[in-house]
Design a protein around this motif. Sequence first.
Motif, PDB file in Angstrom:
ATOM      1  N   GLY A 119       0.811  -1.217   0.000  1.00 57.17           N
ATOM      2  CA  GLY A 119       0.000   0.000   0.000  1.00 57.17           C
ATOM      3  C   GLY A 119       0.843   1.266   0.000  1.00 57.17           C
ATOM      4  N   ARG A 120       1.825   1.298   0.872  1.00 56.14           N
ATOM      5  CA  ARG A 120       2.674   2.492   0.966  1.00 56.14           C
ATOM      6  C   ARG A 120       3.488   2.676  -0.302  1.00 56.14           C
ATOM      7  NH1 ARG A 120       7.355   4.755   3.039  1.00 56.14           N
ATOM      8  NH2 ARG A 120       6.958   6.585   4.363  1.00 56.14           N
ATOM      9  N   SER A 121       3.998   1.595  -0.850  1.00 51.42           N
ATOM     10  CA  SER A 121       4.786   1.686  -2.079  1.00 51.42           C
ATOM     11  C   SER A 121       3.936   2.235  -3.222  1.00 51.42           C
ATOM     12  CB  SER A 121       5.337   0.299  -2.460  1.00 51.42           C
ATOM     13  OG  SER A 121       6.190  -0.206  -1.451  1.00 51.42           O
ATOM     14  N   LYS A 122       2.696   1.765  -3.304  1.00 52.56           N
ATOM     15  CA  LYS A 122       1.805   2.245  -4.368  1.00 52.56           C
ATOM     16  C   LYS A 122       1.516   3.730  -4.212  1.00 52.56           C
ATOM     17  CE  LYS A 122      -0.704   1.649  -8.011  1.00 52.56           C
ATOM     18  NZ  LYS A 122      -0.058   1.321  -9.319  1.00 52.56           N
ATOM     19  N   ASN A 123       1.342   4.182  -3.006  1.00 58.06           N
ATOM     20  CA  ASN A 123       1.048   5.598  -2.767  1.00 58.06           C
ATOM     21  C   ASN A 123       2.238   6.487  -3.137  1.00 58.06           C
ATOM     22  OD1 ASN A 123      -1.420   4.755  -1.799  1.00 58.06           O
ATOM     23  ND2 ASN A 123      -0.792   4.836   0.359  1.00 58.06           N
ATOM     24  N   ILE A 124       3.440   6.012  -2.831  1.00 54.85           N
ATOM     25  CA  ILE A 124       4.643   6.756  -3.220  1.00 54.85           C
ATOM     26  C   ILE A 124       4.739   6.818  -4.740  1.00 54.85           C
ATOM     27  CG2 ILE A 124       7.171   6.745  -3.197  1.00 54.85           C
ATOM     28  CD1 ILE A 124       7.026   5.479  -0.398  1.00 54.85           C
ATOM     29  N   GLU A 125       4.467   5.706  -5.400  1.00 58.13           N
ATOM     30  CA  GLU A 125       4.543   5.654  -6.860  1.00 58.13           C
ATOM     31  C   GLU A 125       3.550   6.621  -7.509  1.00 58.13           C
ATOM     32  OE1 GLU A 125       4.158   2.406 -10.534  1.00 58.13           O
ATOM     33  OE2 GLU A 125       3.481   1.891  -8.497  1.00 58.13           O
ATOM     34  N   LEU A 126       2.292   6.599  -7.049  1.00 58.75           N
ATOM     35  CA  LEU A 126       1.265   7.465  -7.649  1.00 58.75           C
ATOM     36  C   LEU A 126       1.585   8.951  -7.458  1.00 58.75           C
ATOM     37  CD1 LEU A 126      -2.022   5.586  -6.654  1.00 58.75           C
ATOM     38  CD2 LEU A 126      -0.986   5.730  -8.923  1.00 58.75           C
ATOM     39  N   SER A 127       2.012   9.329  -6.254  1.00 59.12           N
ATOM     40  CA  SER A 127       2.317  10.743  -5.998  1.00 59.12           C
ATOM     41  C   SER A 127       3.565  11.181  -6.750  1.00 59.12           C
ATOM     42  CB  SER A 127       2.475  10.991  -4.496  1.00 59.12           C
ATOM     43  OG  SER A 127       3.466  10.139  -3.931  1.00 59.12           O
ATOM     44  N   ALA A 128       4.526  10.250  -6.931  1.00 60.58           N
ATOM     45  CA  ALA A 128       5.733  10.572  -7.696  1.00 60.58           C
ATOM     46  C   ALA A 128       5.388  10.779  -9.169  1.00 60.58           C
ATOM     47  CB  ALA A 128       6.757   9.454  -7.539  1.00 60.58           C
ATOM     48  N   GLN A 129       4.481   9.966  -9.704  1.00 58.54           N
ATOM     49  CA  GLN A 129       4.037  10.139 -11.088  1.00 58.54           C
ATOM     50  C   GLN A 129       3.355  11.494 -11.280  1.00 58.54           C
ATOM     51  OE1 GLN A 129       1.498   6.774 -11.813  1.00 58.54           O
ATOM     52  NE2 GLN A 129       3.199   5.397 -12.328  1.00 58.54           N
ATOM     53  N   THR A 182      11.015  12.647 -11.525  1.00 59.96           N
ATOM     54  CA  THR A 182      10.999  11.620 -10.487  1.00 59.96           C
ATOM     55  C   THR A 182      11.348  10.273 -11.096  1.00 59.96           C
ATOM     56  OG1 THR A 182       8.626  11.165 -10.776  1.00 59.96           O
ATOM     57  CG2 THR A 182       9.248  12.842  -9.160  1.00 59.96           C
ATOM     58  N   ILE A 183      12.087   9.466 -10.336  1.00 59.66           N
ATOM     59  CA  ILE A 183      12.468   8.124 -10.763  1.00 59.66           C
ATOM     60  C   ILE A 183      12.073   7.160  -9.647  1.00 59.66           C
ATOM     61  CG2 ILE A 183      14.363   6.638 -11.522  1.00 59.66           C
ATOM     62  CD1 ILE A 183      15.883   9.252 -12.257  1.00 59.66           C
ATOM     63  N   TYR A 184      11.059   6.363  -9.926  1.00 58.99           N
ATOM     64  CA  TYR A 184      10.553   5.401  -8.937  1.00 58.99           C
ATOM     65  C   TYR A 184      11.161   4.032  -9.229  1.00 58.99           C
ATOM     66  CZ  TYR A 184       7.284   2.382  -6.420  1.00 58.99           C
ATOM     67  OH  TYR A 184       6.724   1.436  -5.592  1.00 58.99           O
ATOM     68  N   GLY A 185      11.799   3.465  -8.217  1.00 56.74           N
ATOM     69  CA  GLY A 185      12.406   2.146  -8.379  1.00 56.74           C
ATOM     70  C   GLY A 185      11.971   1.220  -7.257  1.00 56.74           C
ATOM     71  N   LYS A 186      12.511   0.020  -7.230  1.00 55.00           N
ATOM     72  CA  LYS A 186      12.175  -0.951  -6.193  1.00 55.00           C
ATOM     73  C   LYS A 186      12.822  -0.523  -4.878  1.00 55.00           C
ATOM     74  CE  LYS A 186      12.169  -5.867  -5.077  1.00 55.00           C
ATOM     75  NZ  LYS A 186      12.581  -7.245  -5.505  1.00 55.00           N
ATOM     76  N   GLY A 187      12.010   0.097  -4.032  1.00 55.49           N
ATOM     77  CA  GLY A 187      12.502   0.527  -2.728  1.00 55.49           C
ATOM     78  C   GLY A 187      13.218   1.865  -2.736  1.00 55.49           C
ATOM     79  N   THR A 188      13.226   2.575  -3.851  1.00 52.71           N
ATOM     80  CA  THR A 188      13.887   3.880  -3.899  1.00 52.71           C
ATOM     81  C   THR A 188      13.031   4.906  -4.664  1.00 52.71           C
ATOM     82  OG1 THR A 188      15.089   3.410  -5.955  1.00 52.71           O
ATOM     83  CG2 THR A 188      16.185   2.836  -3.877  1.00 52.71           C
ATOM     84  N   LEU A 189      13.171   6.120  -4.249  1.00 58.49           N
ATOM     85  CA  LEU A 189      12.543   7.239  -4.964  1.00 58.49           C
ATOM     86  C   LEU A 189      13.594   8.330  -5.112  1.00 58.49           C
ATOM     87  CD1 LEU A 189      10.140   8.803  -6.180  1.00 58.49           C
ATOM     88  CD2 LEU A 189       9.666   9.651  -3.857  1.00 58.49           C
ATOM     89  N   THR A 190      13.808   8.772  -6.347  1.00 62.73           N
ATOM     90  CA  THR A 190      14.760   9.841  -6.623  1.00 62.73           C
ATOM     91  C   THR A 190      14.025  11.005  -7.270  1.00 62.73           C
ATOM     92  OG1 THR A 190      16.607   8.313  -6.926  1.00 62.73           O
ATOM     93  CG2 THR A 190      16.837  10.497  -7.889  1.00 62.73           C
TER      94      THR A 190
END
Length: 332
Positions: free
Chosen positions: A190-200, A307-315
């Motif tokens: 859940g948390r990973s998905k939320n980070i991904e959506l907001s980063a997009q 933004t660059i979303y990766g497995k366990g990282t956000l840049t």
Amino acid sequence: MAKQKWVVSLLLIGSLIGVAGCSEKTVKENPKGENASVSNKPPEKQLQEPVKEEEQKPTVVNVIDPNTKTILKTFLPGELGFDTDKVTYQKEIEKFAKDLARGTETTPGYDQRMILDKIDSNGKIIKGKPKIILEETELVEKVMAASANGGDVEMPLYVTDSGYKPEDAAHLSEVVVATYTTRFNSGVIGRSKNIELSAQAINNVIVGTGDSFSFNTTVGPSDAAHGYQRAKEIVDKQLVDGIGGGICQTSSTLFNAVDQIGVSYIEKHHHSLSVGYVPAGRDATVSYGGPDFRFQNTKGVPFLIKTIYGKGTLTVEIRTSTAYQSLLANGN
């Protein structure tokens, strides 16, 4: 003797005829052939109707939308106390201007934050929305001035577009001038998905010269309707489950990246507890409809948020064109 009597008789008859002739001159025949006496009285004066005073129309002030030309509000200054209590009257106008600009519980206001343009995957510009400000003080002054004699007042709306040239857009990704990376547990779905959506949502956003960036305005509601999931979030110094938990890692990563080029902050808040993905005091908590992370580009040149979303990282990277690189590097 008989002859003398006859002469006397003739004289008497003549006298009578003369008298009768004189008396006929005093009689006037009316149009119907009837006799009417001549009157020496003056003709009667005609009755004149009293002159009605023209009704005085009330003073009217109309507030008009400059775009649609529709009347938004009509004021009758005389009835609202313009001539007797200008202070109270002005307060009424000030309240109207505030509600018109900022909105009420039932009506949206005219003020509008800028929604910044983005670049899509094909390099085309996705247009946002300009900043719109209704200058409340100016509107009040105009209405007060018009209240003396009446008239129409157009709302003073000021529209500001993003401060970059369309031809710059294709070059804004050329150089990375600042970058920051945070890490998270990719196993927490859940948390990973939320980070991904907001980063997009903030990826490839163009921040023009003088533009103000708002995280909440750019990302929008972090609710289930927009794909956000349940995850842990900090509320009043406690970790609780909530829809959208994790988006603060995106806003905090952005803060640590953009802070390297020296922007001006409009709004920034810290969590009530320490977070593990950035050092203490380097976080930027957000909540749609509540705390926001906002800054203004005061660097004089436009830049791009990547933004660059990766497995366990956000840049988060701050990029610009080669021509503008020297003006953004090292926070100068």
